[in-house]
Design an enzyme around this catalytic site. Sequence first.
Site, mmCIF file in Angstrom:
data_model
loop_
_atom_site.group_PDB
_atom_site.id
_atom_site.type_symbol
_atom_site.label_atom_id
_atom_site.label_comp_id
_atom_site.label_asym_id
_atom_site.label_seq_id
_atom_site.Cartn_x
_atom_site.Cartn_y
_atom_site.Cartn_z
ATOM 1 N N ASP A 78 -43.205 3.912 95.279
ATOM 2 C CA ASP A 78 -43.481 5.251 95.799
ATOM 3 C C ASP A 78 -44.932 5.412 96.215
ATOM 4 O OD1 ASP A 78 -44.170 5.068 93.028
ATOM 5 O OD2 ASP A 78 -44.250 7.246 92.877
ATOM 6 N N ASP A 115 -51.609 2.381 98.561
ATOM 7 C CA ASP A 115 -51.317 2.543 97.141
ATOM 8 C C ASP A 115 -49.852 2.992 97.044
ATOM 9 O OD1 ASP A 115 -51.190 3.220 94.449
ATOM 10 O OD2 ASP A 115 -52.407 5.028 94.652
ATOM 11 N N GLU A 145 -43.955 5.997 90.085
ATOM 12 C CA GLU A 145 -45.202 5.720 89.381
ATOM 13 C C GLU A 145 -46.172 6.884 89.520
ATOM 14 O OE1 GLU A 145 -49.395 4.260 88.939
ATOM 15 O OE2 GLU A 145 -48.388 5.151 90.674
ATOM 16 N N ASP A 169 -51.964 -3.121 91.763
ATOM 17 C CA ASP A 169 -52.161 -1.689 92.031
ATOM 18 C C ASP A 169 -53.618 -1.273 91.874
ATOM 19 O OD1 ASP A 169 -51.548 0.912 92.631
ATOM 20 O OD2 ASP A 169 -50.677 1.394 90.681
ATOM 21 N N HIS A 456 -54.783 8.724 97.849
ATOM 22 C CA HIS A 456 -54.204 10.036 97.534
ATOM 23 C C HIS A 456 -54.740 11.130 98.445
ATOM 24 C CE1 HIS A 456 -52.976 8.870 93.117
ATOM 25 N NE2 HIS A 456 -52.623 7.970 94.025
#
Length: 481
Positions: A78, A115, A145, A169, A456
């Site tokens: 995800d 990510d 996650e 990650d 993000h």
Amino acid sequence: MGVLSNLEPKEVFAYFEEISSIPRASYHEDKISNYCADFARKHNLVYYQDDLKNVIIIKEATAGYEQEEPVILQGHLDMVCEKTPDCGIDFETDGLAIRTEGDYITADGTTLGADNGIAIAYVLAILASDTIAHPRLEVIFTVSEEVGMEGASGVDVSMLKGRRLINLDSEEEGYLLAGCAGGSRAVSRMTLNKISAEGASMKITVTGLKGGHSGVEINKGRANANMLMGRILMGLARNVNYHLSSIAGGNKDNAIPRECTVLLCMAEQDLDTAVRELAQMQQDIANEYAVTDSRITIETERDTDVPFFMLDEAGTKQAVMLINALPNGIQAMSADVEGLVETSLNLGVLRLEGAQLELSYAVRSSVESAKAALHDKMSYLTEGLGGEIEISGDYPAWEFKRNSPLRDKMAAVYEKMYGKKPVIEAIHAGLECGLLAGKLPGLDCISVGPDMEAVHTTEEKLSISSTKRVWEYILEVLKTK
């Protein structure tokens, strides 16, 4: 011809571009999960796909590596889905519009999903190859996650033989991550009294913030739009009698929010006072955050359409009090590791819809007792003000090991390739290694990854040259006996 077709390594970027065309928001990983399962079938690999849509793929060792210890490669399916206000992409149905800018790959108007899309691309490129030397590979692709590591919590790994895991990650080349914070999601809720709206209306928007990852960037002093709005509402109440009608700030609890909007109702004669007060607050806040968030703006729109409902006076005070009373940001620094955040929380999502106020936090700590104490504090304050709290997605810290054969091997390979030692550290961001270590006793974990920026956020970038170097490094680690 693809956007990334001229980049090296071709096989990695081909998979990354293909992955970028597949919607994979948290809780909507069906398509990417099925893509990985189809890949395994196409390449005649053993695979397992569970009801959560986690995928495990196994590839046996190449010739000469049959006696080597198996290696687990792990990443998540995800991505955090953020977009600019003018972006029309639907994350449940649409792929990303990726492009290159010099040494970077980015996306138009959205997060890039490097990510953790780059992990999927790396692993699929390795599994598809007939020439890469490696021991038995056991791949774990997890779901959800970004919303509490629910996939790693629920995945069955009983079929795995490996006890050395490389998590892909991480976001900084040259770093071997060997520990991380544990975390949880905490949601404070309050039902307030609403009445029919009356008077004039004013919309206030805090915008222009940098935002960022609530683990990686929490120590950079960046402003949180939701907390700034709480401060603005508290300051405005000194000289203006207003009623809250709605609040909307942030979209993900693990992303520092960049924007927050409120709709207020007040007497017509108070509008000018409110505008003057907000102008002064704009100056104060811009001065305070001149270094970390130089573009902060408080925008006002007066005489908007009056809403149907607003909170009554008591409800407005309760809402503003809860937003400002609950903690936010760094709560403690590590006493063991200089410069490492030990405990923090981030008010990532703030909503008032009708009579329901909801504050959603990402809580992180490398000390379980400190995390529990923070949960207690939030519960005490929320319940004391008349609300309730829900703690979910609690996952353990990944504790730093003094003895790690995998870390020693990967450090030696790095130094041989680049003539310098890698940085070995623990981080405040959450990784799935702690949960997987609980399922596989004796698991030895290291996390690596290429250079990324602003994950993000809609400014997320992936370095092309770093992706190539980290690819070469991973292959050398797998090759080295």
